[in-house]
Design a protein around this motif. Structure first.
Motif, PDB file in Angstrom:
ATOM      1  N   THR A 167       0.827  -1.202   0.000  1.00 41.74           N
ATOM      2  CA  THR A 167       0.000   0.000   0.000  1.00 41.74           C
ATOM      3  C   THR A 167       0.862   1.253   0.000  1.00 41.74           C
ATOM      4  O   THR A 167       1.739   1.416   0.851  1.00 41.74           O
ATOM      5  CB  THR A 167      -0.928   0.011   1.234  1.00 41.74           C
ATOM      6  OG1 THR A 167      -1.749  -1.158   1.204  1.00 41.74           O
ATOM      7  CG2 THR A 167      -1.810   1.244   1.236  1.00 41.74           C
ATOM      8  N   PHE A 207      -3.214   5.394   1.838  1.00 36.75           N
ATOM      9  CA  PHE A 207      -4.314   4.794   2.603  1.00 36.75           C
ATOM     10  C   PHE A 207      -5.132   5.889   3.264  1.00 36.75           C
ATOM     11  O   PHE A 207      -4.584   6.801   3.894  1.00 36.75           O
ATOM     12  CB  PHE A 207      -3.763   3.847   3.669  1.00 36.75           C
ATOM     13  CG  PHE A 207      -4.819   3.048   4.388  1.00 36.75           C
ATOM     14  CD1 PHE A 207      -5.184   1.789   3.935  1.00 36.75           C
ATOM     15  CD2 PHE A 207      -5.453   3.558   5.511  1.00 36.75           C
ATOM     16  CE1 PHE A 207      -6.157   1.050   4.590  1.00 36.75           C
ATOM     17  CE2 PHE A 207      -6.429   2.825   6.178  1.00 36.75           C
ATOM     18  CZ  PHE A 207      -6.784   1.567   5.714  1.00 36.75           C
ATOM     19  N   LEU A 235      -1.734   6.802  11.593  1.00 33.89           N
ATOM     20  CA  LEU A 235      -1.398   7.016  10.193  1.00 33.89           C
ATOM     21  C   LEU A 235      -0.841   8.423  10.026  1.00 33.89           C
ATOM     22  O   LEU A 235      -1.296   9.363  10.687  1.00 33.89           O
ATOM     23  CB  LEU A 235      -2.638   6.829   9.314  1.00 33.89           C
ATOM     24  CG  LEU A 235      -3.171   5.398   9.214  1.00 33.89           C
ATOM     25  CD1 LEU A 235      -4.571   5.391   8.609  1.00 33.89           C
ATOM     26  CD2 LEU A 235      -2.230   4.528   8.394  1.00 33.89           C
ATOM     27  N   SER A 274       0.839   7.755   3.972  1.00 31.38           N
ATOM     28  CA  SER A 274       1.867   6.920   3.350  1.00 31.38           C
ATOM     29  C   SER A 274       2.723   6.200   4.385  1.00 31.38           C
ATOM     30  O   SER A 274       3.488   5.303   4.033  1.00 31.38           O
ATOM     31  CB  SER A 274       2.775   7.773   2.457  1.00 31.38           C
ATOM     32  OG  SER A 274       3.368   8.829   3.210  1.00 31.38           O
ATOM     33  N   HIS A 275       2.600   6.601   5.668  1.00 32.79           N
ATOM     34  CA  HIS A 275       3.402   6.024   6.736  1.00 32.79           C
ATOM     35  C   HIS A 275       2.516   5.699   7.937  1.00 32.79           C
ATOM     36  O   HIS A 275       1.364   6.137   8.015  1.00 32.79           O
ATOM     37  CB  HIS A 275       4.512   6.990   7.162  1.00 32.79           C
ATOM     38  CG  HIS A 275       5.592   7.174   6.136  1.00 32.79           C
ATOM     39  ND1 HIS A 275       5.366   7.796   4.922  1.00 32.79           N
ATOM     40  CD2 HIS A 275       6.908   6.816   6.139  1.00 32.79           C
ATOM     41  CE1 HIS A 275       6.492   7.813   4.216  1.00 32.79           C
ATOM     42  NE2 HIS A 275       7.438   7.228   4.936  1.00 32.79           N
ATOM     43  N   ILE A 276       3.081   4.958   8.872  1.00 33.36           N
ATOM     44  CA  ILE A 276       2.375   4.590  10.096  1.00 33.36           C
ATOM     45  C   ILE A 276       3.385   4.543  11.233  1.00 33.36           C
ATOM     46  O   ILE A 276       4.559   4.214  11.021  1.00 33.36           O
ATOM     47  CB  ILE A 276       1.660   3.232   9.929  1.00 33.36           C
ATOM     48  CG1 ILE A 276       0.715   2.956  11.102  1.00 33.36           C
ATOM     49  CG2 ILE A 276       2.664   2.088   9.742  1.00 33.36           C
ATOM     50  CD1 ILE A 276      -0.209   1.765  10.868  1.00 33.36           C
ATOM     51  N   LEU A 326       4.069   2.514   4.931  1.00 32.64           N
ATOM     52  CA  LEU A 326       3.005   1.504   4.918  1.00 32.64           C
ATOM     53  C   LEU A 326       3.405   0.271   4.117  1.00 32.64           C
ATOM     54  O   LEU A 326       2.863  -0.814   4.338  1.00 32.64           O
ATOM     55  CB  LEU A 326       1.724   2.106   4.340  1.00 32.64           C
ATOM     56  CG  LEU A 326       0.910   2.995   5.287  1.00 32.64           C
ATOM     57  CD1 LEU A 326      -0.220   3.675   4.525  1.00 32.64           C
ATOM     58  CD2 LEU A 326       0.356   2.186   6.450  1.00 32.64           C
ATOM     59  N   THR A 327       4.346   0.427   3.195  1.00 34.04           N
ATOM     60  CA  THR A 327       4.797  -0.717   2.407  1.00 34.04           C
ATOM     61  C   THR A 327       5.493  -1.763   3.273  1.00 34.04           C
ATOM     62  O   THR A 327       5.687  -2.902   2.839  1.00 34.04           O
ATOM     63  CB  THR A 327       5.761  -0.257   1.302  1.00 34.04           C
ATOM     64  OG1 THR A 327       6.793   0.557   1.872  1.00 34.04           O
ATOM     65  CG2 THR A 327       5.022   0.556   0.246  1.00 34.04           C
TER      66      THR A 327
END
Length: 298
Positions: A153, A156, A176, A189-191, A214-215
């Motif tokens: 992802t 998100f 997030l 794009s990040h968490i 997130l990838t």
């Protein structure tokens, strides 16, 4: 042979001749007989009052259970204003056990067994503003859902119910964020961890703190925490499309989930992951293809 043919023809003509005058009588059956008949409606329709929001909700639930394993190459939703609300590649529901003795969903699997994504009572729900006579949003979800969701992802929008361990044993709700470590539930794009009690989040590649792309999160188990480590079903897994902010009620009415304008995916999970693991190794992808292509497939 000719006599047999004539005989067959006579019988056929006789049947055709009496067909127009055939009669049937409908008779009532007793309550005792009715009690022996069981069935279930294919679709249930509910009208739900939205309360203070003034919205009216209509939920259409199908009386069916689904167990599936499916792979989708690319998913894009909400592509507008120079960005995209949700973008992911290699999306999969369900997976295949890699080793013998693996436990998922309260069952034990052998290597090569399919571990289905379980989705019961799928529904579509509409939210309407009666004052304007317009649709405020709609969503698709399940009365009960449990199983693995895998993806790569890049964008998100919504909420991921993951918990993160900062390494000292302190557990935080995952947040997030964008690439600048700013919390957001739209096109994240990040968490990571955003909390006054924790170190400030920094998403700089190679020097990240409390932040990961997130990838790195390639597989999640959808569900809620049960007893003895078993993942129970959740009724809050859905994807919504909103023209304006909408407060969606859980099918059992226990929770209210606020969804912002645009695409909103609510992804409940009972998983807890170490923050350092997420930064350095990530959550490895489960086997989603019959030929195992590895734990970091993409």
């Amino acid at each position: 042979m000719r006599q047999q043919a004539y005989g067959y023809a006579a019988v056929t003509l006789f049947c055709l001749g009496i067909a127009p005058v055939a009669q049937a009588e409908l008779k009532p059956i007793s309550e005792e007989t009715m009690g022996e008949v069981t069935g279930q409606a294919f679709m249930q329709i509910e009208n739900i009052d939205g309360g203070v929001d003034g919205l009216q909700f209509t939920r259409m639930t199908l009386g069916m259970d689904v167990e599936t394993r499916v792979n989708i190459d690319d998913v894009t939703a909400g592509e507008i204003d120079g960005g995209v609300d949700f973008a992911a590649q290699h999306v999969a529901l369900g997976h295949i056990a890699r080793n013998d003795g693996k436990q998922f969903n309260g069952r034990t699997y052998s290597a090569g067994d399919t571990v289905h994504f379980e989705a019961f009572k799928p529904y579509i729900e509409l939210a309407e503003d009666p004052a304007e006579g317009k649709l405020s949003g709609f969503r698709m979800g399940f009365g009960q859902a449990r199983g693995s969701v895998s993806s790569l992802t890049s964008s998100f929008s919504g909420d991921i119910g993951l918990k993160l361990d900062d390494g000292s044993g302190t557990i935080y709700d995952a947040t997030l964020m964008d690439q600048n470590a700013q919390p957001t539930r739209r096109r994240a794009s990040h968490i990571g961890i955003v909390d006054p009690a924790a170190a400030p989040a920094d998403c700089t590649s190679g020097a990240a703190t409390n932040c990961a792309p997130l990838t790195r999160l390639q597989s999640l188990i959808v569900g809620q925490e049960g007893t003895d480590g078993v993942t129970d079903f959740t009724n809050d897994f859905f994807i919504g499309f909103q023209r304006e902010d909408v407060n969606w009620q859980s099918p059992d009415g226990a929770n209210v989930i606020s969804a912002e304008q645009g695409v909103f995916i609510n992804l409940p999970t009972s998983m807890t992951v170490g923050m350092n693991q997420l930064i350095t190794q990530g959550v490895q992808r489960l086997q989603t293809h019959r030929n195992d292509m590895g734990k970091q497939l993409f």
